[in-house]
Write a protein that holds these residues in place. Structure first.
Motif, mmCIF file in Angstrom:
data_model
loop_
_atom_site.group_PDB
_atom_site.id
_atom_site.type_symbol
_atom_site.label_atom_id
_atom_site.label_comp_id
_atom_site.label_asym_id
_atom_site.label_seq_id
_atom_site.Cartn_x
_atom_site.Cartn_y
_atom_site.Cartn_z
ATOM 1 N N PRO A 452 -0.394 -1.575 -8.022
ATOM 2 C CA PRO A 452 -1.571 -0.693 -8.133
ATOM 3 C C PRO A 452 -1.317 0.706 -7.596
ATOM 4 N N ILE A 453 -0.198 0.891 -6.889
ATOM 5 C CA ILE A 453 0.129 2.203 -6.328
ATOM 6 C C ILE A 453 1.103 2.957 -7.221
ATOM 7 N N LEU A 454 2.133 2.267 -7.751
ATOM 8 C CA LEU A 454 3.205 2.932 -8.490
ATOM 9 C C LEU A 454 2.922 3.060 -9.987
ATOM 10 N N ARG A 455 1.989 2.249 -10.524
ATOM 11 C CA ARG A 455 1.726 2.305 -11.957
ATOM 12 C C ARG A 455 1.054 3.625 -12.328
ATOM 13 N N THR A 456 1.000 3.906 -13.638
ATOM 14 C CA THR A 456 0.331 5.099 -14.142
ATOM 15 C C THR A 456 -0.692 4.679 -15.195
ATOM 16 N N PRO A 457 -1.987 5.040 -14.998
ATOM 17 C CA PRO A 457 -2.544 5.683 -13.796
ATOM 18 C C PRO A 457 -2.662 4.678 -12.662
ATOM 19 N N PRO A 458 -2.571 5.133 -11.428
ATOM 20 C CA PRO A 458 -2.622 4.201 -10.298
ATOM 21 C C PRO A 458 -4.037 3.701 -10.040
ATOM 22 N N LEU A 459 -4.156 2.477 -9.536
ATOM 23 C CA LEU A 459 -5.455 1.971 -9.094
ATOM 24 C C LEU A 459 -5.788 2.479 -7.697
ATOM 25 N N VAL A 460 -4.721 2.746 -6.925
ATOM 26 C CA VAL A 460 -4.888 3.322 -5.583
ATOM 27 C C VAL A 460 -4.066 4.602 -5.551
ATOM 28 N N PRO A 461 -4.669 5.741 -5.863
ATOM 29 C CA PRO A 461 -3.903 6.991 -5.939
ATOM 30 C C PRO A 461 -3.506 7.520 -4.572
ATOM 31 N N ILE A 462 -2.715 8.575 -4.578
ATOM 32 C CA ILE A 462 -2.236 9.153 -3.317
ATOM 33 C C ILE A 462 -3.397 9.609 -2.443
ATOM 34 N N ALA A 463 -4.417 10.204 -3.051
ATOM 35 C CA ALA A 463 -5.560 10.658 -2.251
ATOM 36 C C ALA A 463 -6.203 9.501 -1.495
ATOM 37 N N SER A 464 -6.296 8.330 -2.127
ATOM 38 C CA SER A 464 -6.861 7.158 -1.451
ATOM 39 C C SER A 464 -5.980 6.701 -0.298
ATOM 40 N N LEU A 465 -4.664 6.787 -0.488
ATOM 41 C CA LEU A 465 -3.750 6.396 0.589
ATOM 42 C C LEU A 465 -3.886 7.326 1.788
ATOM 43 N N ILE A 466 -4.020 8.625 1.523
ATOM 44 C CA ILE A 466 -4.197 9.587 2.623
ATOM 45 C C ILE A 466 -5.509 9.315 3.361
ATOM 46 N N LEU A 467 -6.569 9.103 2.595
ATOM 47 C CA LEU A 467 -7.886 8.878 3.205
ATOM 48 C C LEU A 467 -7.962 7.531 3.917
ATOM 49 N N TRP A 468 -7.208 6.536 3.427
ATOM 50 C CA TRP A 468 -7.108 5.253 4.131
ATOM 51 C C TRP A 468 -6.601 5.486 5.549
ATOM 52 N N SER A 469 -5.535 6.270 5.691
ATOM 53 C CA SER A 469 -4.960 6.549 7.018
ATOM 54 C C SER A 469 -5.936 7.334 7.880
#
Length: 674
Positions: A452-469
């Protein structure tokens, strides 16, 4: 003459007769027979028609949410004069050319349904006068609610009947259109709004008092342990909820139907002012003066003024732009967010495509921040011994300098949930999100189209990963600032954490919704894993944080640290901890209702399968109710907050059932838009 014109003429004349009957009976029931009867004097001019004056009923069933006397002196003449002009215009229009009559013309602006509702409203209104005069207060409640709903029906039938032809009417019959809008719609809106407020007073009377017809006891005996003040608070809270819900629906769902009906908010402002001024508790500025219902009325007054200004601005803007489809107007509120979201998406997605390592690094970093947050939360709350309820003697004495028990004594808070709530919710949050975080980490080792992170389009995009942290880092900051009793800073940390959580889910929803049907066919397992583990797990956390920051809010607005006495003291004796808790819970209930509307009727395609929000709200409100029902030793319960929490839990449970039903129906029908 068009088909059914004879029946419309009959209903119009009948509506005039019912209205005039209501006017005469209202005058006879309320006009004073001598100058000595002042204020809201109600000695009847016709002996035997009414058995007692309203003044006597007010003394027998006193209420602290009844408006001041001058409110009645102003509002009823205004209601009857405005609507008298309106009904006379409708009758006169029967003699005009067909294309100039809102009843006989095509398109019809006042259909048969509206005429029937008009007669029902005024018929039920004057019937209520007789019923209430005989002290049949429960039956009277049904009649006045029926009158209010008849007013809603009148407006709904009229709006629906002519809306599709509004541009034709503006071109060919603009004078008739504006007369109907001003005289009929706005006049009916005034009386309907007034009746909506009036039945809340009747409701408070029914809840607080036993029906004491024929019993000469003044005041009437109370109906159980519920006080008059608490009954008034429930009624006013219900009015505020209706007011807020209507503002949202009127401006973002039904706006194209009722754009030019603007008399609702001035009526609410007038009513809330009357309640605030007419509240019977002390005239001097003291602790009695700022009663809980006076505070609620003031909050309602401020909200009504703000809503009226916002409503007027929206009407002016939309009138100039001639916006025809109101539902799309809600997205104007989110233009800034959407612009920023698109900008961030472009930047981070370009980085993601160029550097897969960025996604991997952010996933690993997010996992480490999550584990760190879990460790600090455990150290801050794990008991060093046995026998402490909700113990906080932490295992790292040099890391944390205080314990929860000590902070609770320093800053007592009547909306804090029962201790068992924390014992259950935090392990659930970390366990569920731990599984979700671990799944995202493991998915990096899968094929790109299975991640869900590496596919295109991602299910969990980079913005979500940043906001998760950021969400978990904000929670770490809250743990330390809360431990040091920096409650202003801790509130800021927990609000940032909650907002980051909202944005994290928003980016994820937005990223995959366009391809969800392809995903359901090609990789349903991955899609459901993200929905269950990531979306629902994270929703539990941010819902709990949404409740938790209200606790910090209460501490910030209620307490100040007294260095001389080395303890926290109230900022103001006139604004108690119970009052601040009432404000906080009211904000929470407003958020729940607003989110229910937005989730089900605006953002539904995005967040259809995120269902854990309402169970968490129910859990939190139930725990607050339990804390006030069975308070810990040396703590005073709050009956008012107990009632608000119970009402909130029941309301949220109802919303949850409705939400589940809507999800099931929409899942089966697979609509693309709610």
């Amino acid at each position: 003459m068009s088909k059914g014109a004879g029946f419309r003429i009959f209903l119009t004349v009948f509506a005039l007769i019912v209205f005039l009957t209501s006017l005469v009976i209202a005058f006879l029931g309320n006009a004073p027979t001598s100058l000595s009867n002042t204020g809201n004097s109600t000695t009847s001019l016709v002996d035997g028609l009414f058995t007692q004056p309203v003044e006597g009923l007010d003394k027998k069933y006193p209420s602290d949410i009844g408006p001041a006397d001058w409110v009645f002196v102003v509002i009823w003449p205004l209601v009857y004069v405005w609507n008298l002009i309106g009904i006379v215009y409708l009758v006169v229009s029967l003699f005009l050319a067909q294309n100039k009559s809102p009843i006989l013309g095509e398109p019809v602006m006042i259909p048969i349904g509206s005429l029937i509702c008009w007669s029902l409203l005024w018929g039920l209104s004057f019937s209520w006068l007789f019923i209430y005069d005989r002290e049949l207060i429960i039956l009277g409640l049904f009649f006045i609610v029926g009158a209010a709903w008849s007013g809603y029906g009148f407006l709904a039938f009229s709006y629906r009947c002519y809306r599709k032809d509004v541009f034709y009417l503006e071109s060919h019959s603009s004078t008739m259109l504006w007369i109907v809008r001003i005289l009929i719609h706005n006049g009916m809106a005034i009386v309907t709004t007034w009746l909506t407020c009036a039945w809340k007073v009747n409701l408070a009377t029914v809840m607080a008092y036993k029906e004491s017809r024929g019993v000469d006891v003044v005041p009437a005996p109370l109906n159980g342990n519920l006080t008059v003040e608490d009954a008034g608070t429930i009624a006013l809270s219900l009015l505020l909820i209706e007011f807020v819900v209507w503002f949202i629906l009127e401006n973002f769902a039904f706006e194209s139907y009722c754009r030019y009906t603007v008399s609702i908010y001035p009526t609410l402002i007038f009513v809330f002012t009357g309640i605030f001024v007419g509240n019977p508790q002390g005239a001097e500025f003291n602790t009695q003066y700022w009663s809980q219902n006076r505070i609620v009325a003031l909050c309602g007054l401020i909200l009504a003024v703000i809503a009226f200004v916002a409503r007027t601005a929206l009407v002016v803007i939309r009138h100039r732009k001639r916006v025809t489809l109101a539902p799309s107007a809600i997205f104007h509120m989110f233009i800034l967010f959407r612009f920023l979201a698109s900008f961030i998406d472009i930047v981070v997605d370009e980085m993601g495509r160029a550097y897969t390592a960025v996604k991997i690094a952010l996933t690993i970093f997010g996992f480490l921040v999550f584990v760190t947050c879990g460790a600090f939360n455990f150290l801050a709350n794990v008991p060093a011994g046995v026998g402490r309820e909700n113990t906080t003697y932490n295992a790292a004495q040099d890391v944390f300098i205080s314990d929860t028990e000590e902070r609770s004594r320093n800053y007592p808070n009547q909306i804090s949930p029962a201790s068992w709530a924390f014992i259950i919710i935090w392990p659930l949050i970390f366990f569920w999100n731990g599984i979700g975080s671990f799944y995202l980490l493991v998915s990096l080792c899968l094929r790109r189209d299975r991640s869900p992170i590496l596919r295109t389009p991602p299910l969990v995009p980079i913005a979500s990963l940043i906001l998760w942290s950021i969400t978990w880092a904000g929670l770490i900051g809250w743990v330390f600032s809360h431990d040091r009793e920096y409650y202003g800073l801790s509130m800021a940390c927990i609000i940032v954490s909650a907002l980051s959580g909202y944005a994290c889910l928003a980016f994820s929803y937005r990223s995959y919704v366009q391809d969800k049907y392809m995903l359901e066919e090609d990789d349903a397992r991955m899609l459901w894993l993200v929905r269950i583990l990531f979306h629902n797990g994270f929703a539990i956390l941010i819902t709990w944080l949404t409740c938790a920051w209200k606790l910090e809010f209460v501490k910030v607005i209620a307490y100040v640290w007294d260095s001389a006495e080395n303890k926290a003291v109230l900022r103001s004796e006139s604004f108690t901890i119970e009052d601040s808790g009432t404000v906080a819970l009211s904000i929470l209930l407003f958020e729940i209702i607003a989110w229910f509307i937005l989730e089900n009727f605006v953002f539904e395609p995005y967040c259809r399968y995120t269902l854990t929000i309402y169970p968490v709200f129910i859990y939190a409100l139930t725990a607050i109710y339990a804390r006030n029902l069975y308070p810990p030793r040396d703590e005073e319960p709050s009956k008012r907050l107990e009632i608000i929490a119970l009402v909130g839990a029941i309301l949220t449970a109802v919303l949850f059932v409705v939400r589940v039903v809507l999800v099931v129906v929409r899942h089966r029908s697979k609509p693309r838009h709610a």
